[in-house]
Design a protein around this motif. Structure first.
Motif, mmCIF file in Angstrom:
data_model
loop_
_atom_site.group_PDB
_atom_site.id
_atom_site.type_symbol
_atom_site.label_atom_id
_atom_site.label_comp_id
_atom_site.label_asym_id
_atom_site.label_seq_id
_atom_site.Cartn_x
_atom_site.Cartn_y
_atom_site.Cartn_z
ATOM 1 N N MET A 1 3.416 -6.211 -6.417
ATOM 2 C CA MET A 1 4.170 -7.218 -5.683
ATOM 3 C C MET A 1 3.279 -8.049 -4.780
ATOM 4 S SD MET A 1 7.452 -4.902 -4.610
ATOM 5 C CE MET A 1 8.305 -6.273 -3.837
ATOM 6 N N ALA A 2 2.088 -7.556 -4.485
ATOM 7 C CA ALA A 2 1.217 -8.264 -3.564
ATOM 8 C C ALA A 2 0.743 -9.571 -4.169
ATOM 9 C CB ALA A 2 0.010 -7.392 -3.210
ATOM 10 N N GLY A 3 0.710 -10.619 -3.325
ATOM 11 C CA GLY A 3 0.126 -11.875 -3.735
ATOM 12 C C GLY A 3 0.991 -12.738 -4.628
ATOM 13 N N SER A 4 2.297 -12.439 -4.764
ATOM 14 C CA SER A 4 3.148 -13.159 -5.709
ATOM 15 C C SER A 4 4.033 -14.194 -5.027
ATOM 16 C CB SER A 4 4.031 -12.149 -6.455
ATOM 17 O OG SER A 4 4.861 -11.448 -5.538
ATOM 18 N N THR A 5 3.714 -14.621 -3.825
ATOM 19 C CA THR A 5 4.604 -15.479 -3.060
ATOM 20 C C THR A 5 4.206 -16.948 -3.129
ATOM 21 O OG1 THR A 5 3.281 -15.166 -1.089
ATOM 22 C CG2 THR A 5 5.068 -13.627 -1.429
ATOM 23 N N PRO A 6 5.184 -17.864 -2.964
ATOM 24 C CA PRO A 6 4.896 -19.309 -2.965
ATOM 25 C C PRO A 6 4.362 -19.766 -1.621
ATOM 26 C CG PRO A 6 7.234 -18.943 -2.649
ATOM 27 C CD PRO A 6 6.614 -17.585 -2.841
ATOM 28 N N SER A 7 3.264 -19.190 -1.196
ATOM 29 C CA SER A 7 2.721 -19.467 0.127
ATOM 30 C C SER A 7 1.215 -19.282 0.085
ATOM 31 C CB SER A 7 3.332 -18.523 1.164
ATOM 32 O OG SER A 7 2.671 -18.611 2.409
ATOM 33 N N SER A 8 0.518 -19.975 0.971
ATOM 34 C CA SER A 8 -0.929 -19.783 1.068
ATOM 35 C C SER A 8 -1.267 -18.447 1.714
ATOM 36 C CB SER A 8 -1.545 -20.927 1.873
ATOM 37 O OG SER A 8 -0.885 -21.059 3.124
ATOM 38 N N VAL A 9 -0.268 -17.811 2.356
ATOM 39 C CA VAL A 9 -0.449 -16.480 2.944
ATOM 40 C C VAL A 9 0.315 -15.496 2.073
ATOM 41 C CG1 VAL A 9 -0.149 -15.041 4.983
ATOM 42 C CG2 VAL A 9 -0.653 -17.475 5.250
ATOM 43 N N PRO A 10 -0.367 -14.631 1.338
ATOM 44 C CA PRO A 10 0.321 -13.767 0.370
ATOM 45 C C PRO A 10 1.112 -12.651 1.036
ATOM 46 C CG PRO A 10 -1.981 -13.166 0.501
ATOM 47 C CD PRO A 10 -1.826 -14.405 1.357
ATOM 48 N N ASP A 11 2.234 -12.306 0.405
ATOM 49 C CA ASP A 11 2.953 -11.116 0.825
ATOM 50 C C ASP A 11 2.074 -9.880 0.615
ATOM 51 O OD1 ASP A 11 6.328 -11.986 -0.228
ATOM 52 O OD2 ASP A 11 5.346 -12.189 1.714
ATOM 53 N N VAL A 12 2.145 -8.958 1.541
ATOM 54 C CA VAL A 12 1.460 -7.672 1.417
ATOM 55 C C VAL A 12 2.558 -6.635 1.255
ATOM 56 C CG1 VAL A 12 -0.102 -6.026 2.518
ATOM 57 C CG2 VAL A 12 -0.446 -8.486 2.855
ATOM 58 N N LEU A 13 2.962 -6.404 0.015
ATOM 59 C CA LEU A 13 4.118 -5.563 -0.277
ATOM 60 C C LEU A 13 3.810 -4.596 -1.413
ATOM 61 C CD1 LEU A 13 7.012 -8.212 -0.261
ATOM 62 C CD2 LEU A 13 6.286 -6.731 1.621
ATOM 63 N N ALA A 14 4.517 -3.478 -1.396
ATOM 64 C CA ALA A 14 4.477 -2.494 -2.465
ATOM 65 C C ALA A 14 5.763 -1.686 -2.352
ATOM 66 C CB ALA A 14 3.246 -1.587 -2.340
ATOM 67 N N PRO A 15 6.191 -1.040 -3.421
ATOM 68 C CA PRO A 15 7.432 -0.259 -3.350
ATOM 69 C C PRO A 15 7.307 0.941 -2.420
ATOM 70 C CG PRO A 15 6.824 -0.739 -5.624
ATOM 71 C CD PRO A 15 5.650 -1.098 -4.781
ATOM 72 N N GLY A 16 8.394 1.220 -1.690
ATOM 73 C CA GLY A 16 8.508 2.461 -0.935
ATOM 74 C C GLY A 16 7.684 2.560 0.323
ATOM 75 N N LEU A 17 7.356 1.444 0.961
ATOM 76 C CA LEU A 17 6.581 1.488 2.200
ATOM 77 C C LEU A 17 7.439 2.032 3.345
ATOM 78 C CD1 LEU A 17 4.831 -1.994 1.968
ATOM 79 C CD2 LEU A 17 3.823 0.242 1.464
ATOM 80 N N THR A 18 6.769 2.517 4.371
ATOM 81 C CA THR A 18 7.483 2.974 5.558
ATOM 82 C C THR A 18 8.029 1.787 6.343
ATOM 83 O OG1 THR A 18 6.120 4.959 5.733
ATOM 84 C CG2 THR A 18 7.297 4.265 7.727
ATOM 85 N N CYS A 19 7.206 0.767 6.559
ATOM 86 C CA CYS A 19 7.641 -0.372 7.358
ATOM 87 C C CYS A 19 6.965 -1.652 6.877
ATOM 88 C CB CYS A 19 7.336 -0.148 8.836
ATOM 89 S SG CYS A 19 7.976 -1.440 9.931
ATOM 90 N N ILE A 20 7.761 -2.707 6.757
ATOM 91 C CA ILE A 20 7.236 -4.046 6.484
ATOM 92 C C ILE A 20 7.415 -4.879 7.747
ATOM 93 C CG2 ILE A 20 7.566 -6.174 5.171
ATOM 94 C CD1 ILE A 20 8.513 -4.409 2.834
ATOM 95 N N PHE A 21 6.330 -5.447 8.251
ATOM 96 C CA PHE A 21 6.386 -6.339 9.407
ATOM 97 C C PHE A 21 6.655 -7.756 8.907
ATOM 98 C CE2 PHE A 21 4.049 -2.684 10.865
ATOM 99 C CZ PHE A 21 4.524 -2.497 12.167
ATOM 100 N N CYS A 22 7.593 -8.427 9.547
ATOM 101 C CA CYS A 22 7.995 -9.754 9.094
ATOM 102 C C CYS A 22 7.797 -10.775 10.198
ATOM 103 C CB CYS A 22 9.460 -9.727 8.647
ATOM 104 S SG CYS A 22 10.069 -11.326 8.082
ATOM 105 N N GLY A 23 6.819 -11.670 10.004
ATOM 106 C CA GLY A 23 6.645 -12.779 10.921
ATOM 107 C C GLY A 23 7.613 -13.903 10.583
ATOM 108 N N ILE A 24 7.590 -14.967 11.374
ATOM 109 C CA ILE A 24 8.549 -16.045 11.118
ATOM 110 C C ILE A 24 8.079 -16.957 9.996
ATOM 111 C CG2 ILE A 24 7.634 -17.475 13.016
ATOM 112 C CD1 ILE A 24 10.591 -18.423 13.400
ATOM 113 N N ASN A 25 6.819 -17.415 10.021
ATOM 114 C CA ASN A 25 6.264 -18.250 8.948
ATOM 115 C C ASN A 25 4.773 -18.417 9.192
ATOM 116 O OD1 ASN A 25 6.496 -20.217 11.159
ATOM 117 N ND2 ASN A 25 6.077 -21.765 9.589
ATOM 118 N N PRO A 26 4.016 -18.886 8.201
ATOM 119 C CA PRO A 26 2.574 -19.060 8.417
ATOM 120 C C PRO A 26 2.282 -20.253 9.332
ATOM 121 C CG PRO A 26 3.122 -18.914 6.061
ATOM 122 C CD PRO A 26 4.400 -19.133 6.802
ATOM 123 N N GLY A 27 1.434 -20.022 10.322
ATOM 124 C CA GLY A 27 0.886 -21.127 11.089
ATOM 125 C C GLY A 27 -0.348 -21.671 10.382
#
Length: 311
Positions: A1-27
């Motif tokens: 799942m990592a790096g599959s986002t429509p953004s210059s800042v890639p999502d850092v995601l994988a299944p079953g994580l303990t916690c995902i931190f969510c910022g508002i948007n890329p500066g």
């Protein structure tokens, strides 16, 4: 799942994580670095370390190393702007975000700043654990780590990051459930509905064991309250299950034991108001009806458990 986002800042995601931190948007600094919270004046990475999430201070370019610690990072909106105040309502897509989180199925999402949460759900949150959830993912709101939030002292932000780390350890709970089958092979189920998200699922009758109760005490109480069922014999344990889920602002790690209970027939008549418990219906289901209906059934292998015990 990592790096599959429509953004210059890639999502850092994988299944079953303990916690995902969510910022508002890329500066702009993060977009140029292709890394989350890359502004050197942003305290995010320092707070992660000081609160005990990381063993050392990570550089933003090491963001994918968070996955090894069970942590991830994403954004509520993908469009890069000079500041979060430049975002528009249309930059937030609640349905897409919830689909993203359901696919990853983390234990929790921690919003780094109230505005990240507000942009998605159009609600003004308080800091801390939220009553809203996304499936089996709990939600928590942290203070913003942006330099624009300098009015909030570092120690106060650290306090909330530390509280999050402690909250992520679920409360242990023992529970007992009844696999109640009638002479027609129907199973007795209750329908739960989350009061905010509207997520709904069907489960066997039962619940948590109160202090001082035995399995039998708790099961008789639950069946009397939820279905008005009092005249029955409790059979053996035919299934066990562990599950972690959010409820009423807590994360619960529940250990469940399912006892087989056979009855001839029974007209369901709850003896208490079940709405405060999140229960909206109690009824009998045939295996054919369960196969055809679309709402979630818990546990997922309930039909197999029924067939194994439908003697």
């Amino acid at each position: 799942m990592a790096g599959s986002t429509p953004s210059s800042v890639p999502d850092v995601l994988a299944p079953g994580l303990t916690c995902i931190f969510c910022g508002i948007n890329p500066g702009r600094v993060s977009a140029a670095a292709a890394a989350h919270f890359a502004n050197p004046r942003n305290d995010f990475w320092r707070l992660l370390h000081d609160a005990g999430f990381t063993p050392r201070l990570y550089d933003p370019q090491e963001q994918f190393s968070l996955l090894e610690l069970g942590l991830g990072v994403t954004n509520a909106a993908y469009r890069t702007t000079p500041g979060s105040g430049d975002l528009r309502r249309g930059d937030f897509d609640q349905a897409e975000f919830e689909a993203r989180i359901r696919a990853a199925a983390p234990r929790a999402v921690a919003f780094v700043g109230k505005e990240a949460y507000r942009g998605l759900f159009n609600e003004r949150p308080e800091l801390g654990a939220q009553r809203r959830s996304i499936g089996r993912t709990g939600l928590f709101v942290l203070p913003s780590t942006s330099p624009a939030n300098a009015a909030v002292p570092y120690q106060e932000r650290l306090r909330w990051f530390t509280e999050l780390r402690l909250w992520l350890e679920p409360v242990e709970r023992q529970a007992v459930r009844g696999l109640v089958l009638d002479r027609e092979g129907q199973v007795l189920l209750v329908r739960f509905e989350h009061p905010i998200s509207g997520d709904a699922w069907w489960a066997t009758v039962g619940g948590g064991i109160d202090p001082g109760e035995t399995d039998e005490d708790a099961l008789r109480r639950e069946l009397r309250e939820e279905a008005g069922l009092a005249d029955f014999e409790i059979g053996p344990v035919v299934h066990t299950r562990e599950a972690t889920f959010p409820w009423a602002g807590q994360l619960i790690h529940q250990h469940e034991r399912f006892h087989l209970i056979r009855v001839e027939t029974h007209e369901v008549t709850p003896t208490i108001d079940l709405v405060p418990e999140g229960v909206t219906d109690v009824r009998w289901w045939s295996p054919a009806e369960l196969t055809a209906q679309s709402e979630e059934v818990v546990p997922e292998d309930l039909l197999q458990i029924i067939r194994a015990n439908d003697a």
